[in-house]
Design a protein around this motif. Structure first.
Motif, short mmCIF file in Angstrom:
data_model
loop_
_atom_site.label_atom_id
_atom_site.label_comp_id
_atom_site.label_asym_id
_atom_site.label_seq_id
_atom_site.Cartn_x
_atom_site.Cartn_y
_atom_site.Cartn_z
N GLU A 289 43.43 2.97 -15.31
CA GLU A 289 43.26 4.25 -16.00
C GLU A 289 43.56 4.11 -17.49
O GLU A 289 44.41 3.32 -17.90
N LYS B 247 44.26 6.97 -19.15
CA LYS B 247 45.12 8.13 -19.36
C LYS B 247 46.38 8.00 -18.50
O LYS B 247 46.32 7.60 -17.34
N GLU C 165 49.45 9.47 -16.28
CA GLU C 165 49.58 10.58 -15.36
C GLU C 165 51.01 11.11 -15.42
O GLU C 165 51.94 10.41 -15.81
N ILE D 201 51.52 14.57 -8.64
CA ILE D 201 50.96 13.83 -9.77
C ILE D 201 49.75 14.55 -10.33
O ILE D 201 48.84 14.94 -9.59
N THR D 202 49.72 14.75 -11.65
CA THR D 202 48.60 15.37 -12.34
C THR D 202 48.26 14.53 -13.58
O THR D 202 49.03 13.65 -13.98
N ASP D 203 47.11 14.82 -14.19
CA ASP D 203 46.75 14.14 -15.43
C ASP D 203 47.65 14.60 -16.57
O ASP D 203 48.05 15.77 -16.62
N SER D 204 47.97 13.68 -17.48
CA SER D 204 48.72 14.05 -18.68
C SER D 204 47.74 14.20 -19.85
O SER D 204 46.54 14.00 -19.70
N ASP E 299 46.00 9.98 -23.62
CA ASP E 299 44.83 9.17 -23.30
C ASP E 299 44.57 8.21 -24.45
O ASP E 299 44.50 8.63 -25.61
#
Length: 322
Positions: free
Chosen positions: A106, A108, A110, A119-122, A125
């Motif tokens: 990735e 980006k 997390e 867990i989510t996207d931060s 990036d």
């Protein structure tokens, strides 16, 4: 400054003349000491990663088994609160008591809720680069080791340290020496920062974890490159740094896994002293973290190659004099 080339012919900043007179190993002082406060046995084989939460619990990761655990410390064991089946390659606690993590492939980072494990996207990036390690500073900046992907060794593509603000805006990149325009890093493995803004980067040089510590000023000047020390490291037992942290007194601690030792550096990168952890019964020191009370946690890796062994040790150390 001495400049050597990597496997692809890229010129890489090296140590020799640049560090002349800067890395003398000082005698151990009587007031410089560490002692084991407590030790804990986990049900992981290795403790590659540690992130401490504000309530004193912690997340520990074993990448060989793709296991990430939220644990509490109970007597001489770690009691598992939550266990996730995931492999992560970087971890850092934010000031809002969440956990930034880096997963494979990735660009980006997390964000993981420290209490629930969700867990989510931060917002962080670095596309098209891919993170290799993460550090969160006291003023909320996020510093990310990065590369352009492919094979880690031999070196190809970009190897960079990226600084971002709390909102995910890119502030600065460190990639080439300002004076010689040569590559600074081979593979940024982990990062720590002192209160004066100096950035300490554990830089791996090959697949055997042979490495060094590159110390940068906030402006990007190379202050020092620490490659280990004669008498401690040899061709047979090279410096293999794998974990790093900065203490409350602004010294930097580095684990040397294969040599079972700790290196203590000043805020400018000069060696203060080292500790042979084998003498204390600590083997395979790997990950590092500060406790909420200011003691040092060391997560170890198991030397037993049996896939059924679950004996990774976690130590809490009290330190003084540095």
């Amino acid at each position: 400054m001495c400049i050597t080339k990597d496997h692809n012919g890229h010129e890489l900043i090296e140590e020799e003349d640049f560090n002349k007179g800067k890395v003398e190993l000082k005698p151990k002082q009587k007031n410089v000491k560490i002692e084991i406060v407590k030790s804990y046995t986990t049900d992981l084989k290795h403790i590659h990663l540690i992130a401490v939460c504000s309530d004193g619990s912690m997340w520990i990761g074993d990448n060989e088994r793709s296991t990430l655990q939220h644990v509490e410390l109970k007597k001489n064991i770690t009691e598992v609160i939550t266990s996730l089946s995931t492999k992560i390659y970087g971890i850092a606690t934010t000031h809002s008591n969440n956990i930034l993590i880096k997963t494979k492939g990735e660009t980006k980072l997390e964000l993981m809720n420290a209490m629930t494990g969700k867990i989510t996207d931060s917002i962080y990036d670095i596309n098209p680069l891919k993170p290799t390690c993460i550090y969160v500073t006291s003023d909320h900046r996020v510093i990310i080791g990065a590369w352009s992907g492919g094979k880690a060794f031999p070196v190809s593509g970009r190897r960079v340290v990226v600084v971002m603000d709390q909102e995910g805006k890119h502030l600065q990149e460190y990639e080439h020496d300002k004076h010689y325009n040569k590559r600074i890093f081979t593979y940024p493995r982990c990062i720590s920062v002192t209160s004066n803004g100096n950035i300490f980067v554990v830089d791996h040089l090959d697949t055997d974890h042979r490495g060094r510590v590159v110390v940068l000023s906030p402006e990007g000047d190379i202050l020092l490159i620490y490659n280990g020390h004669p008498g401690v490291n040899t061709k047979k037992d090279p410096f293999r740094p794998v974990g790093i942290l900065t203490t409350q007194s602004d010294t930097t601690v580095i684990t040397d896994m294969e040599n079972h030792s700790l290196r203590i550096l000043s805020d400018q990168g000069q060696i203060i002293t080292y500790f042979n952890l084998r003498d204390m019964g600590i083997l395979g020191p790997y990950s590092l973290a500060l406790s909420t009370s200011g003691t040092i946690y060391i997560g170890c890796v198991s030397a037993d190659r049996s896939p059924d062994t679950k004996k990774a040790k976690l130590y809490e150390l009290k330190y003084s004099g540095f």
